[in-house]
Write a protein that holds these residues in place. Structure first.
Motif, PDB file in Angstrom:
ATOM      1  N   ARG A 252      -0.147  -9.221   3.308  1.00 48.34           N
ATOM      2  CA  ARG A 252      -1.501  -8.648   3.416  1.00 48.34           C
ATOM      3  C   ARG A 252      -1.468  -7.326   2.484  1.00 48.34           C
ATOM      4  N   PRO A 253      -0.820  -7.349   1.196  1.00 49.61           N
ATOM      5  CA  PRO A 253      -1.074  -6.082   0.318  1.00 49.61           C
ATOM      6  C   PRO A 253      -2.340  -5.658   0.088  1.00 49.61           C
ATOM      7  N   ASP A 254      -3.458  -6.546   0.604  1.00 49.56           N
ATOM      8  CA  ASP A 254      -4.752  -6.144   0.336  1.00 49.56           C
ATOM      9  C   ASP A 254      -5.271  -5.180   1.406  1.00 49.56           C
ATOM     10  N   THR A 255      -4.369  -4.898   2.388  1.00 50.89           N
ATOM     11  CA  THR A 255      -4.720  -3.886   3.390  1.00 50.89           C
ATOM     12  C   THR A 255      -3.620  -2.587   3.285  1.00 50.89           C
ATOM     13  N   LEU A 316       0.568   3.937  -3.358  1.00 50.47           N
ATOM     14  CA  LEU A 316      -0.546   4.205  -4.080  1.00 50.47           C
ATOM     15  C   LEU A 316      -1.394   5.543  -3.765  1.00 50.47           C
ATOM     16  N   ARG A 317      -0.682   6.296  -2.851  1.00 47.13           N
ATOM     17  CA  ARG A 317      -1.221   7.877  -2.559  1.00 47.13           C
ATOM     18  C   ARG A 317      -0.216   8.493  -2.553  1.00 47.13           C
ATOM     19  N   PRO A 318       0.409   9.240  -3.597  1.00 42.84           N
ATOM     20  CA  PRO A 318       1.531  10.026  -3.708  1.00 42.84           C
ATOM     21  C   PRO A 318       1.446  11.083  -2.678  1.00 42.84           C
ATOM     22  N   ASP A 319       0.197  11.736  -2.532  1.00 43.01           N
ATOM     23  CA  ASP A 319      -0.043  12.880  -1.534  1.00 43.01           C
ATOM     24  C   ASP A 319      -0.145  12.602  -0.059  1.00 43.01           C
ATOM     25  N   ILE A 386     -13.036  -2.586   2.182  1.00 42.39           N
ATOM     26  CA  ILE A 386     -13.555  -1.267   2.311  1.00 42.39           C
ATOM     27  C   ILE A 386     -12.590  -0.123   2.175  1.00 42.39           C
ATOM     28  N   ALA A 387     -13.133   0.928   1.906  1.00 38.54           N
ATOM     29  CA  ALA A 387     -12.343   2.277   1.981  1.00 38.54           C
ATOM     30  C   ALA A 387     -10.858   2.072   1.394  1.00 38.54           C
ATOM     31  N   SER A 388     -11.108   1.685   0.340  1.00 38.96           N
ATOM     32  CA  SER A 388      -9.501   1.433  -0.263  1.00 38.96           C
ATOM     33  C   SER A 388      -9.467   1.620  -1.797  1.00 38.96           C
ATOM     34  N   ASP A 389     -10.039   2.787  -2.360  1.00 36.95           N
ATOM     35  CA  ASP A 389      -9.881   3.125  -3.549  1.00 36.95           C
ATOM     36  C   ASP A 389     -10.482   2.185  -4.656  1.00 36.95           C
ATOM     37  N   PHE A 390      -9.647   1.626  -5.547  1.00 33.26           N
ATOM     38  CA  PHE A 390     -10.141   0.923  -6.557  1.00 33.26           C
ATOM     39  C   PHE A 390     -10.047  -0.827  -5.911  1.00 33.26           C
ATOM     40  N   ILE A 404      -0.820  -6.546  -6.184  1.00 31.58           N
ATOM     41  CA  ILE A 404       0.676  -7.123  -6.887  1.00 31.58           C
ATOM     42  C   ILE A 404       0.816  -6.967  -8.143  1.00 31.58           C
ATOM     43  N   ALA A 405      -0.440  -7.147  -8.895  1.00 30.64           N
ATOM     44  CA  ALA A 405      -0.316  -6.693 -10.379  1.00 30.64           C
ATOM     45  C   ALA A 405      -0.059  -5.189 -10.469  1.00 30.64           C
ATOM     46  N   ARG A 406      -0.653  -4.358  -9.823  1.00 34.16           N
ATOM     47  CA  ARG A 406      -0.217  -2.870 -10.008  1.00 34.16           C
ATOM     48  C   ARG A 406       1.146  -2.586  -9.492  1.00 34.16           C
ATOM     49  N   ALA A 407       1.613  -3.332  -8.404  1.00 34.08           N
ATOM     50  CA  ALA A 407       3.018  -2.812  -8.285  1.00 34.08           C
ATOM     51  C   ALA A 407       3.953  -3.400  -9.507  1.00 34.08           C
ATOM     52  N   GLU A 408       3.796  -4.514  -9.793  1.00 30.49           N
ATOM     53  CA  GLU A 408       4.705  -4.941 -10.691  1.00 30.49           C
ATOM     54  C   GLU A 408       4.347  -4.222 -12.020  1.00 30.49           C
TER      55      GLU A 408
END
Length: 835
Positions: A252-255, A316-319, A386-390, A404-408
């Motif tokens: 569930r990478p969507d979460t 996806l949130r380095p901070d 919801i509440a998940s940036d892009f 998955i596309a972003r990670a690759e």
């Protein structure tokens, strides 16, 4: 003729005739179409039970029916004879496992023969005999040579009472399936079969099993568990002990924006590194190892964790950093041994988060639920992100693809497919099993036993006075010369999981040469098994392993076969009431009469109707029932009333009713016969429809429907006057009940002058013309209320139907001389008169 059918005389006589004549011996060289009917072979516990009787009766009816339809039928019997109960008996009763097993086989064979099953006993096998397990050893060596077998150190489920490894499937609620002991986790060197090499084939092959129950295919698909998701690396905010991060896999990478912590397995390398300097963590890890590794157990156990103090960076949130726990619900054997935890959308993660007061951010919601908080149940349903940036606003599938596309693209993850299925650990630390045919040499390593030294036979002189594997402490058996260097070496003392024995026995039934496991050409004449019958409890363990083993045999060139069982039927259980004495003891049915304990007169507590089991003593021994009522009455009861896929409640009234019908069939068969006179067209039609219908029902395993049709035909015969139609119907009735009540059928067939054995007779031919309805029943209504029915020739025209309806006495009385306002005619169905 005798007034009653003498089952005691007929049963033993015809069973002897069939056996002496080899009636049911399958002929490999026959030119007839071949049919392989098989019921799952039994474990030789010592007595058959009513579940066995039902299972084997179903297969027997089909096998006999197909013989009558002109097929060469293979219907064999054997014994799944290795396993822990024999060793337990050795320890408890002081008998050798082989003696105990073979005595049980003899007793059960005699019991089965009293039921007259059409079995090919010439092909009988027992998996505990060297001529069987020696060939299994040859197959194991072929798999080893092909790279389908390997040995590695791994954590296993350890039964501390049976002192052996258990497969995950053999752990029930955290306890050993036979001993009931709490399973522990241990690290041992184990032999594995590469079932995962066939994961795709095993999953995709389910689509071609058109004659398997959907529920079984779904169970296997879930067990194999193909998942597409994201494998990515969590970077540690601060490296520790040479580790700067760890991999996780998520379906569930969507979460990903809902992750609130990460968890690693107690056996993860980072856990071990931290535990070296943290006694509290080391203690926690040992506690985790005291439980088994079965997935079902892990899911239901209380969720426990240990906060490592480490934190990982959100990719996806380095901070943002997330805490890292060692958690008891994460297993090193599954996935990467580490997880991204999203409590709002995974129940296991949610329970953990609530316990340790971690955030539960919601990131998936159905329309209108966006502001609803997560309660005690994680939300796993459909919705949008919801509440998940892009990702916000995307569907679940769109968001998975986007992450998955972003990670690759960014290089921190990869889309990948993983499997729930794990390789099959086949090592068992016990005596009564197939010895694994390898030798361990300090100089040469693992050396296969040379083929000309097979079988590696179990030694008889073993003792069970101390726990553990008797082979491991045998003074001479395990000490051998290395076949490679001639130096001192030792045999492998582990034996194979008994599910290996049952993964190919159906092939050995088809072909059993002395010099190899089977002859390929002969086996392929019979295989796949056309109809396999057994309990749904074997949906994963046995059936999946057998499907794998068959594919592995094909991989090494021993057979050209993918699926071993073309058709599968899972029958229901035989059930019985349960009874308890005032002191809480379970009582057997024969200990209870009229609501009290026979021996003491104490009141009995009536329990639920449940599957017959020794533990609750609600079993019924078939022996006395067969002796009192006869084999045919027992068989008839097993086929009557309940659909075969449903449970069958046992009752005295039910078996008595079956016995009465057997006697009724006997009286019908011995009734007045006449060859002259007018044909009874209605009876002729009923007969031919019954022949066709019973054939369809037996082929579909709808035995209760076949029984109902036989009852109807018997009623019609009894009502018909003597004449050629009744005589023909009576003779034909014997043929169609022959697969179900074979002893009575043979006896009546002979008494009526039938030629040869009815078991060898052909199924009756049908006249297609008699299957067509040429009469119909037409309803006659007045103002919508049914007033009469008309039996007329099919296709009678509207005018004639109207005239017949208006002439009906009932209609004339209702109309009382008034002319109808309207008459509506639906040909072959309805006349509605509007007054």
């Amino acid at each position: 003729m005798a007034e009653r059918f003498n089952h005691a005389k007929a049963d033993s006589h015809w069973q002897r005739v069939w056996e002496d004549g080899g009636t049911f011996h399958a002929q490999d060289a026959s030119n007839k179409p071949k049919s392989y009917v098989l019921e799952m072979f039994p474990y030789p516990s010592g007595r058959i039970h009513m579940g066995h009787v039902r299972n084997y009766t179903m297969g027997d009816v089909l096998a006999r029916f197909r013989r009558m339809r002109g097929m060469e039928v293979l219907h064999p019997m054997g014994w799944d004879a290795f396993g822990m109960p024999a060793e337990n008996a050795a320890m408890e009763k002081g008998v050798h496992p082989g003696d105990w097993t073979r005595a049980n086989i003899a007793a059960m064979r005699a019991q089965l023969k009293t039921l007259g099953f059409a079995l090919d006993w010439s092909r009988e096998l027992a998996t505990c005999e060297p001529d069987y397990y020696g060939q299994e050893q040859a197959i194991f060596l072929a798999f080893l040579e092909a790279g389908l077998v390997y040995r590695k150190e791994s954590y296993v489920n350890w039964d501390p009472v049976d002192m052996t490894v258990l497969a995950n499937e053999q752990v029930i609620d955290g306890k050993g399936w036979r001993s009931g002991a709490q399973v522990e986790k241990r690290k041992l060197n184990q032999w594995f079969l590469k079932i995962t090499d066939f994961a795709d084939e095993l999953l995709d092959g389910l689509d071609g099993l058109a004659h398997w129950p959907d529920k079984v295919k779904l169970m296997q698909a879930n067990w194999i568990g193909r998942s597409r998701g994201l494998r990515f690396r969590f970077a540690l905010a601060e490296p520790v002990a040479g580790h700067d991060g760890f991999e996780v896999f998520s379906t569930r990478p969507d979460t990903i924006f809902g992750a609130s912590f990460a968890a690693i397995a107690p056996d993860h390398p980072i856990s071990a590194a931290l535990a070296a300097n943290d006694p509290a963590l080391a203690t926690f890890i040992e506690e985790c190892r005291a439980t088994g590794t079965a997935a079902a157990e892990v899911e239901t156990a209380e969720k426990k964790g240990y906060d490592t103090g480490l934190r990982v960076v959100h990719p996806l949130r380095p901070d943002v950093t997330l805490p890292v726990f060692v958690a008891n619900f994460v297993l090193m054997e599954y996935g990467t041994g580490a997880v991204m935890a999203v409590p709002a959308h995974d129940q296991r993660d949610l329970e953990f988060a609530r316990k340790y007061m971690l955030p539960v951010p919601r990131v998936v919601a159905a329309a209108g639920d966006e502001t609803l908080p997560i309660g005690d149940e994680a939300y796993t349903g459909p919705g949008r992100i919801i509440a998940s940036d892009f990702l916000t606003g995307m569907s679940v599938e769109e968001a998975k693809a986007a992450v998955i596309a972003r990670a690759e693209a960014e290089g921190w993850g990869q889309g990948t497919t993983v499997w729930r299925l794990r390789d099959w650990g086949v090592s068992r630390q016990r005596y009564w099993g197939t010895p694994i045919p390898v030798i361990h040499c300090e100089a040469c390593g693992v050396v296969p036993v040379p083929r000309d030294q097979l079988p590696v036979v179990l030694p008889d002189d073993v003792t069970f006075d101390v726990p553990g594997n008797p082979l491991d402490r045998h003074p001479t058996w395990k000490h051998v010369t290395c076949p490679s260097c001639a130096g001192p070496a030792v045999r492998e003392t582990d034996t194979l999981d008994t599910f290996a024995d049952s993964s190919w026995y159906f092939i050995r039934f088809a072909s059993a040469p002395q010099d190899r496991p089977f002859d390929r050409a002969t086996a392929e004449q019979w295989l796949p098994v056309g109809q396999y019958i057994g309990g749904v409890e074997h949906a994963i363990l046995h059936l999946l392993y057998a499907r794998f083993w068959t594919r592995a045999l094909a991989r090494v060139g021993m057979i050209d076969l993918a699926e071993p069982f073309a058709g599968l039927f899972t029958q229901g259980m035989v059930t019985h009431e349960t009874y308890k004495a005032p002191d809480g003891r379970w009582l057997a049915p024969d200990e209870v009469r009229d609501g009290v304990v026979v021996a003491t007169g104490e009141p009995v507590t009536l329990g639920r109707v449940e599957k017959m089991s020794k533990s609750k003593k609600n079993t019924v021994d078939p022996g006395p029932i067969v002796e009192q009522y006869g084999a045919d009455a027992v068989r008839w009861f097993m086929l009557s009333d309940s659909p075969p896929e449903r449970d069958l409640p046992w009752s005295e009234s039910g078996i008595e009713g079956a016995w009465r019908f057997v006697q009724r069939l006997w009286r019908l068969s011995q009734g007045e016969r006449a060859a002259e006179g007018a044909r009874d067209v209605a009876l002729d039609r009923k007969l031919h429809r019954t022949v066709a219908g019973v054939a369809e029902d037996i082929e579909a395993l709808s035995f209760n429907k076949a029984v109902a049709k036989v009852y109807e035909l018997a009623n019609a015969i009894e009502k018909a006057p003597p004449g050629p139609s009744r005589t023909e119907a009576t003779d034909t009735l014997l043929l169609i009940v022959a697969p179900m009540v074979p002893h009575l059928a043979e006896e009546a067939w002979t008494a009526c002058g039938g030629q040869g054995l009815i078991a060898d007779a052909a199924w009756p031919e049908i006249d297609p013309a008699l299957l067509v309805d040429d009469e119909v029943t037409v309803a006659v209504q007045v103002n919508g209320k049914l007033r009469d029915t008309l039996t007329t020739a099919k296709g009678t025209d509207r005018a004639a139907l109207e005239a017949l309806a208006l002439a009906s006495d009932n209609v004339v009385r209702v109309l009382a001389g008034a002319a109808p306002k309207k008459v509506i005619v639906v040909p072959d169905r309805l006349v509605n008169i509007v007054a």
